[in-house]
Motif scaffolding. Structure first.
Motif: not given
Length: 109
Positions: A21-25, A29-33, A83-84
């Motif tokens: 779940x942390x990896x999915x978040x 979120x990381x790529x768009x930011x 989750x991914x």
């Protein structure tokens, strides 16, 4: 049948789910930011340069392909891939949005 809280298998499964779940978040979120931050910085430095239009497309593409590859590898091992899928469903439209926004600007400029 109740699961014992000291069951090591259940503990490992719960730990793996949390990590997935942390990896999915972080992907979702990381790529768009990262895409927006890189575009903003490049836009401030060189607003009319080709790299200002190309860099966000490349970042969004690498993020979408990266999360798809990561998800398919986890899916082939049946290892907390669900989750991914949320990140896949978020990053593919993100890439399409970025590509359709910046590619015409790159072609026409």
């Amino acid at each position: 049948m109740s699961v014992n809280s000291s069951d090591p298998i259940q503990h490992l499964e719960n730990e793996d789910r949390r990590r997935a779940v942390r990896l999915a978040w972080s992907w979702g979120v990381g790529v768009p930011v990262t895409t927006l931050v890189v575009w903003f910085i490049l836009h401030l430095i060189a607003p009319d340069a080709a790299v200002t239009s190309i860099a966000p497309i490349v970042i969004a593409f690498v993020g979408a392909v990266g999360v798809c590859v990561n998800t398919s590898r986890r899916w082939s091992r049946l290892h907390a891939w669900a989750p991914l899928m949320g990140a896949v469903w978020a990053l593919i439209p993100w890439f399409v949005l970025i590509a359709t926004t910046f590619l015409p600007r790159f072609i026409l400029d």
